[in-house]
Design a protein around this motif. Structure first.
Motif, PDB file in Angstrom:
ATOM      1  N   TRP A  89       0.828  -1.208   0.000  1.00  0.00           N
ATOM      2  CA  TRP A  89       0.000   0.000   0.000  1.00  0.00           C
ATOM      3  C   TRP A  89       0.861   1.256   0.000  1.00  0.00           C
ATOM      4  O   TRP A  89       0.608   2.199  -0.751  1.00  0.00           O
ATOM      5  N   GLN A  93       1.119   4.158  -2.869  1.00  0.00           N
ATOM      6  CA  GLN A  93       0.819   5.540  -2.520  1.00  0.00           C
ATOM      7  C   GLN A  93       1.997   6.464  -2.786  1.00  0.00           C
ATOM      8  O   GLN A  93       1.818   7.662  -2.999  1.00  0.00           O
ATOM      9  N   SER A  94       3.211   5.920  -2.755  1.00  0.00           N
ATOM     10  CA  SER A  94       4.402   6.741  -2.979  1.00  0.00           C
ATOM     11  C   SER A  94       4.592   7.089  -4.448  1.00  0.00           C
ATOM     12  O   SER A  94       5.367   7.994  -4.765  1.00  0.00           O
ATOM     13  N   PRO A  97       0.010   8.598 -10.147  1.00  0.00           N
ATOM     14  CA  PRO A  97      -1.072   7.757 -10.667  1.00  0.00           C
ATOM     15  C   PRO A  97      -0.531   6.701 -11.623  1.00  0.00           C
ATOM     16  O   PRO A  97       0.274   6.996 -12.500  1.00  0.00           O
ATOM     17  N   GLY A 196      -3.891   0.625  -2.858  1.00  0.00           N
ATOM     18  CA  GLY A 196      -3.206   1.896  -2.675  1.00  0.00           C
ATOM     19  C   GLY A 196      -2.885   2.641  -3.950  1.00  0.00           C
ATOM     20  O   GLY A 196      -2.392   3.772  -3.888  1.00  0.00           O
ATOM     21  N   ARG A 198      -2.976   5.076  -6.736  1.00  0.00           N
ATOM     22  CA  ARG A 198      -3.633   6.383  -6.756  1.00  0.00           C
ATOM     23  C   ARG A 198      -4.487   6.531  -8.002  1.00  0.00           C
ATOM     24  O   ARG A 198      -4.052   6.252  -9.117  1.00  0.00           O
ATOM     25  N   LYS A 199      -5.718   6.979  -7.779  1.00  0.00           N
ATOM     26  CA  LYS A 199      -6.653   7.157  -8.883  1.00  0.00           C
ATOM     27  C   LYS A 199      -6.332   8.445  -9.646  1.00  0.00           C
ATOM     28  O   LYS A 199      -5.760   9.380  -9.088  1.00  0.00           O
ATOM     29  N   ARG A 201      -6.706  12.057 -11.049  1.00  0.00           N
ATOM     30  CA  ARG A 201      -7.373  13.239 -10.509  1.00  0.00           C
ATOM     31  C   ARG A 201      -7.991  14.051 -11.643  1.00  0.00           C
ATOM     32  O   ARG A 201      -7.393  14.212 -12.695  1.00  0.00           O
TER      33      ARG A 201
END
Length: 204
Positions: A89, A93-94, A97, A196, A198-199, A201
């Motif tokens: 995760w 997250q790091s 996208p 985790g 990232r979607k 934006r």
């Protein structure tokens, strides 16, 4: 005949900018992978310490040794799953996208690196203990000689076949548990990375 055009609105619609998920050129992001490895190892260390503390406390109160050993083994697998899920995760997250396929690929690399590093640390600890024993072997031998030597039996006690079967059975259980835990930890790392990731934006 007169023509009255409708007044133009002073508001101009801003275009919608979508930050799509990126498929990186190399697809392997070593910075986030190293961050995930650090989190996974730290989590495994803390959770293992927690399990050991609980197991020792239960053993000190007179709990059954077999039950304590079983609980410690189960907790070892559970702690491995939790730590690698967190590592996957954090790794996802790091990154910026990215697609879930890229996140899962990086999670697999994180899992393999963590497993290899953990094995190396374990082997280093065992070899360090063996070196310490070997370094003190001369001193131990000198003390034995000063005390008049030690009696070594001429014959080695025979090993009961039932004991051999028990040892083989326990070794097989440990091996299967390691294999199952490793595969489950791979799945945990991939799930953590997929969760985790990232979607994209959307800026309006």
């Amino acid at each position: 005949m007169t023509y009255n055009p409708e007044p133009l609105s002073s508001e101009v619609a801003e275009p919608t900018i979508v930050n799509t998920a990126v498929n990186y050129h190399d697809r392997v992001r070593w910075g986030p992978v190293l961050a995930g490895i650090a989190i996974a190892l730290t989590g495994q260390l803390l959770l293992s310490a927690l399990g050991a503390a609980i197991g020792l406390s239960a053993g000190a109160t007179g709990a059954d040794a077999g039950s304590v050993s079983l609980a410690v083994g189960i907790w070892s697998i559970v702690s491995l799953l939790i730590s690698l899920f967190l590592g996957g995760w954090v790794m996802a997250q790091s990154c910026g996208p990215m697609t879930k396929k890229t996140a899962i690929l990086n999670a697999a690399i994180l899992w393999g690196s963590t497993l290899a590093l953990s094995s190396w640390l374990l082997a280093s600890g065992i070899s360090g203990a063996a070196e310490a024993v070997a370094a003190n072997a001369g001193e131990i031998a000198d003390r034995v000689q000063q005390q008049g030597g030690v009696n070594i039996p001429n014959q080695v006690q025979n090993v009961d076949p039932n004991q051999v079967r028990d040892i083989a059975g326990n070794t097989a259980k440990a091996t299967w548990s390691f294999l199952l835990g490793s595969l489950l930890s791979l799945a945990a790392a991939m799930i953590g990375a997929a969760v985790g990731a990232r979607k994209p934006r959307v800026y309006i």
